[in-house]
Design an enzyme around this catalytic site. Structure first.
Site: not given
Ligand code: SAH
Length: 218
Positions: A56
């Site tokens: 993000s």
């Molecule tokens: N916090 C991260 C950015 C997250 S992007 C950072 O600092 O870089 C969103 C993430 O959520 C992705 O990696 C995606 O694979 C994950 N995601 C999607 N659905 C999910 C679920 N049900 N449980 C855990 N992670 C999930």
């Protein structure tokens, strides 16, 4: 913007970072270690991570962490490990006596988070990220194994939240959850206060969808 400190100065002057503790965490964790292309690491924009997901924009990360109001010694659940950037910042905020549980659905991204965070150790012996637990699984159900949590932060868009949601059930009675809630691609950033049951919408955001049992379909 060519340095991490320059990025933090800008986030402060625009009012995205307001507290000393969030500022200190952002100064300590170099965003360049978590993004695919170093050129834009310090720009206030979302960027691709190594496995086609996104990290993000720093202003959004800062807003979430300011509202989350993390104190030293807390136990925090981070849903959506991705690059590991948010988990690394949380690790600083909770300190050595606290704990961060970061859960990621896709194993290759869980590994990426672990690898990126490991890079912090090199060249900076002060870095203590031993307070992070990495879990692979469906974070839309939370992570019952380590519950309850003082704080939960979700970095993927979830369809709904109320007192019956498993994530809210895994919060302590005075806990708080910060999450993008809404449609598959557009959400409102919500601060949910379990004590009052109140939800406050603080920002319009665009996160990738949370995919899983209490999220969206694949
Ligand atoms: N916090 C991260 C950015 C997250 S992007 C950072 O600092 O870089 C969103 C993430 O959520 C992705 O990696 C995606 O694979 C994950 N995601 C999607 N659905 C999910 C679920 N049900 N449980 C855990 N992670 C999930």
């Amino acid at each position: 913007m060519h340095t991490n400190d320059g990025m933090v100065d800008a986030l402060r002057s625009f009012g995205w970072i307001t507290s000393k503790k969030v500022e200190a965490a952002f100064r300590k964790i170099d965003r360049a270690l978590f993004v695919e292309s170093g050129d834009y690491a310090y720009f206030d924009m979302a960027l691709p991570t190594k496995s086609g997901q996104t990290i993000s924009a720093p202003s959004v990360v800062a807003t979430m962490l300011e509202w989350l109001d993390v104190h030293e010694g807390m136990k925090v659940l981070d849903v959506g490990s991705g690059s590991g950037y948010n988990a690394a910042l949380l690790s600083e905020l909770v300190g050595a006596k606290g704990q961060v549980v970061t859960i990621e659905k896709y194993p290759e991204l869980g590994e990426l988070a672990k690898m990126n965070i490991a890079k912090l150790g090199t060249g900076n012996s002060e870095q203590k990220t031993g307070n992070i637990i990495y879990v692979v699984g469906d974070g839309s159900e939370g992570c019952g194994k380590y519950a309850p949590y003082d704080r939960i932060v979700v970095t993927a868009g979830m369809p709904w939240v109320d007192e019956t949601h498993p994530l809210v059930k895994q919060l302590r009675p005075d806990g708080k959850l910060v999450a993008p809630v809404g449609e598959r691609h557009f959400q409102g950033l919500i601060v949910y206060d379990k004590k009052t049951g109140r939800q406050l919408k603080v920002l319009d955001v665009m996160f990738v969808p949370l995919v899983g049992k209490y999220g969206f379909s694949e």
